[in-house]
Design an enzyme around this catalytic site. Structure first.
Site, mmCIF file in Angstrom:
data_model
loop_
_atom_site.group_PDB
_atom_site.id
_atom_site.type_symbol
_atom_site.label_atom_id
_atom_site.label_comp_id
_atom_site.label_asym_id
_atom_site.label_seq_id
_atom_site.Cartn_x
_atom_site.Cartn_y
_atom_site.Cartn_z
ATOM 1 N N ASN A 98 -4.848 2.680 -2.004
ATOM 2 C CA ASN A 98 -5.841 2.624 -1.039
ATOM 3 C C ASN A 98 -6.745 1.266 -0.781
ATOM 4 O O ASN A 98 -7.214 0.840 -1.700
ATOM 5 C CB ASN A 98 -6.865 4.095 -0.998
ATOM 6 C CG ASN A 98 -7.805 4.232 0.007
ATOM 7 O OD1 ASN A 98 -8.344 3.212 0.630
ATOM 8 N ND2 ASN A 98 -7.782 5.420 0.556
ATOM 9 N N GLY A 157 -1.917 9.084 -3.367
ATOM 10 C CA GLY A 157 -2.136 8.241 -4.493
ATOM 11 C C GLY A 157 -3.558 8.086 -4.750
ATOM 12 O O GLY A 157 -4.176 7.917 -5.880
ATOM 13 N N THR A 158 -4.552 8.131 -3.596
ATOM 14 C CA THR A 158 -5.939 8.166 -3.704
ATOM 15 C C THR A 158 -6.483 9.033 -4.744
ATOM 16 O O THR A 158 -7.445 9.233 -5.555
ATOM 17 C CB THR A 158 -6.613 7.843 -2.480
ATOM 18 O OG1 THR A 158 -6.243 6.749 -2.051
ATOM 19 C CG2 THR A 158 -8.310 7.709 -2.685
ATOM 20 N N HIS A 181 -4.855 14.652 4.989
ATOM 21 C CA HIS A 181 -4.203 13.437 5.711
ATOM 22 C C HIS A 181 -3.403 14.037 6.777
ATOM 23 O O HIS A 181 -3.311 15.304 6.890
ATOM 24 C CB HIS A 181 -3.224 12.653 4.781
ATOM 25 C CG HIS A 181 -3.953 11.931 3.898
ATOM 26 N ND1 HIS A 181 -4.339 12.231 2.543
ATOM 27 C CD2 HIS A 181 -4.439 10.667 3.922
ATOM 28 C CE1 HIS A 181 -5.160 11.152 1.891
ATOM 29 N NE2 HIS A 181 -4.987 10.188 2.595
ATOM 30 N N GLY A 215 0.759 -1.180 0.074
ATOM 31 C CA GLY A 215 -0.134 0.069 0.054
ATOM 32 C C GLY A 215 0.877 1.266 -0.106
ATOM 33 O O GLY A 215 0.541 2.401 0.039
ATOM 34 N N THR A 216 2.151 1.186 -0.073
ATOM 35 C CA THR A 216 3.025 2.188 -0.434
ATOM 36 C C THR A 216 2.725 3.141 -1.508
ATOM 37 O O THR A 216 2.446 2.682 -2.781
ATOM 38 C CB THR A 216 4.564 2.003 -0.133
ATOM 39 O OG1 THR A 216 4.540 0.896 0.941
ATOM 40 C CG2 THR A 216 5.508 2.998 -0.191
ATOM 41 N N LYS A 274 2.100 12.208 6.690
ATOM 42 C CA LYS A 274 2.033 11.544 5.236
ATOM 43 C C LYS A 274 3.050 12.412 4.449
ATOM 44 O O LYS A 274 2.848 13.680 4.151
ATOM 45 C CB LYS A 274 0.513 11.538 4.974
ATOM 46 C CG LYS A 274 0.427 10.833 3.343
ATOM 47 C CD LYS A 274 -1.103 10.712 2.788
ATOM 48 C CE LYS A 274 -1.079 9.990 1.689
ATOM 49 N NZ LYS A 274 -0.395 8.813 1.575
#
Length: 232
Positions: free
Chosen positions: A105, A148-149, A138, A78-79, A142
């Site tokens: 995500n 990314g999402t 976030h 999930g990186t 982070k």
């Protein structure tokens, strides 16, 4: 199921907590300080794990995933922030005969949200009076921005309406687990489509579901392919 974790940050801790509740065996946790260039990822360390879950940082993800690929491991990551090297990692996975499932995500709700965003944007296509934009927020730790999402959300919106730009605004503050919104705005009204994560448990649940699904498979997959099939 037996899993190993690469990374000891917030997501790793959330996965460990949920794994304990579900009776999943965490055979090892590889911390960043002992894993320069993936050197701690060895058969002796990981051999009992059926799936390795990698949640680290963009700067080290490719080294980790390449090393896992060389071992023929089945890995879930999930990186985010390394996707420009996906072709390189894919080649390593295919050469090693293992598997990789990657996602920006692991929330099932987010994956449904992205599909809904595409459909919503399509409804606004050809209506220039509405301005479209994305806001994501976030926690202050982070590293990547936009997330990314948020990038996936923009891609989904552009697929629905390629005539707009959908600029992204990123917020890094406090302890926010994750908020993503797509807004269409005029002086007289606004329509906002939003997903809010209340805790990391939803991401941990998705990551463990992905690990279970990946057992016995070979190749490279996305989380949305697991959930909805390969039609997208």
């Amino acid at each position: 199921m037996r899993i190993a974790l690469v990374g000891s940050g917030r997501m790793s801790q959330a996965i460990q907590a949920l794994a304990r509740v579900r009776g999943i065996d965490v055979v090892t946790v590889v911390e960043g300080r002992e894993n320069r260039a993936g050197e701690a990822l060895t058969p002796a360390r990981l051999g009992q794990a059926e799936v390795v879950l990698e949640f680290t940082r963009p700067a080290v993800a490719v080294d980790n995933l390449t090393r896992l690929a060389q071992l023929g491991a089945r890995a879930v990551t999930g990186t985010t922030g390394w996707e420009d090297r996906l072709a390189e990692v894919t080649a390593a996975v295919n050469a090693g005969g293992g598997a990789l499932l990657h996602a920006a995500n692991f929330s099932v709700g987010v994956q449904l949200f992205l599909r809904g965003a595409e459909r919503l944007a399509a409804e606004f296509r050809g209506r220039p009076g509405f301005e479209g934009y994305i806001v994501e927020a976030h926690h202050r730790h982070k590293l990547d921005a936009p997330s990314g999402t948020a990038a996936r959300l923009k891609a989904a919106a552009l697929k629905g309406d390629p005539e707009r730009e959908f600029p992204i605004t990123s917020i890094r503050a406090g302890a926010i687990a994750g908020v993503h919104s797509l807004t269409f705005d005029t002086p007289g009204e606004s329509i906002r489509f939003e997903h809010t994560a209340h805790s990391r448990e939803c991401f941990a649940a998705g990551a463990l579901a992905a690990a279970e699904w990946l057992r016995g498979r070979s190749g490279v997959f996305r989380f949305d392919e697991m959930l909805f099939g390969a039609e997208r």
